[in-house]
Enzyme design. Sequence first.
Site, mmCIF file in Angstrom:
data_model
loop_
_atom_site.group_PDB
_atom_site.id
_atom_site.type_symbol
_atom_site.label_atom_id
_atom_site.label_comp_id
_atom_site.label_asym_id
_atom_site.label_seq_id
_atom_site.Cartn_x
_atom_site.Cartn_y
_atom_site.Cartn_z
ATOM 1 N N GLU A 54 0.822 -1.210 0.000
ATOM 2 C CA GLU A 54 0.000 0.000 0.000
ATOM 3 C C GLU A 54 0.860 1.266 0.000
ATOM 4 O OE1 GLU A 54 -3.565 0.197 2.162
ATOM 5 O OE2 GLU A 54 -3.949 -1.948 2.091
ATOM 6 N N HIS A 85 -5.209 1.985 0.637
ATOM 7 C CA HIS A 85 -4.469 2.867 -0.259
ATOM 8 C C HIS A 85 -4.290 2.197 -1.621
ATOM 9 C CE1 HIS A 85 -3.424 3.945 3.842
ATOM 10 N NE2 HIS A 85 -3.070 5.140 3.419
ATOM 11 N N ARG A 145 -6.927 17.666 -0.801
ATOM 12 C CA ARG A 145 -6.372 17.973 0.514
ATOM 13 C C ARG A 145 -6.802 19.373 0.970
ATOM 14 N NH1 ARG A 145 -2.486 14.040 1.524
ATOM 15 N NH2 ARG A 145 -1.742 12.914 -0.308
ATOM 16 N N LYS A 169 -10.445 5.076 6.325
ATOM 17 C CA LYS A 169 -9.589 5.939 5.515
ATOM 18 C C LYS A 169 -9.335 5.317 4.144
ATOM 19 C CE LYS A 169 -4.864 7.691 5.052
ATOM 20 N NZ LYS A 169 -3.465 7.528 5.478
#
Length: 254
Positions: A86, A144, A213, A171
Amino acid sequence: MSTIIKKMEAEHIQRPLICAPLVGKTFAAIKEELFVITKKQPGLIEWRVDFFEELHKTESVIETGKWIKENAKGIPVLFTRRSTREGGEPISLNEEQVTDLYVSVMKADVIDAVDVELSSPEEAKETILSLAKEKEIQTVMSFHDFSKTPEKEALLAVLKQAQEEGGDVGKIALMPQSLHDVLIVAEVTEEANRELTIPIITMSMGPKGALSRLFGGAFGSAVSFAVGQTASAPGQIAIDQLERVLDVIDGSQV
């Protein structure tokens, strides 16, 4: 449990927690890096322990963790070993040894939260989640993909899985191939934040993903990762630059 990462209110634009990565390879480098980071006062520090050269020495990790906690000026610490599958650094430990390290660090009471990859072996996840609950340590269940952005339904399923498996936070971090991919992540963020009971963290990576972000919190992402001294992933923005953008967004809500 002390809730460090908090759920964003649906339909409200809120300021996300800023998290700065700590990626020093040696204790000396970590000391220097932490000094720089704490002056910028992020809301969270992520210790990316896969960068640490003495990762194979449990006592060294614990002693370094103690020093970080004592010198973090009250900023909570998220403990993360990112696997190579990841996007993490290559390490000498196997998965069983990584689990043992997590257990030792959690028992030493030197961290406030832990990152647990959803792709980790089931037994490892069960062991870490169980002890984290006992020690009142918040868990971030993460996924991820450094090559692409999966379809919306697949990403929603990942975040739902994080909740179903008992994670305190879900996440996802994806690599966009187009600006449309960045919009997919924003849409997933808004929908998951409304439907799930746990906080979520989402981001697109790389140059295109840098946009997420900046505005991710407006869609419900509880944390934005920013550079304190050194980036841990492509597309991270300096803390002071992110703060300025968030100030503008906050000001627009008055």
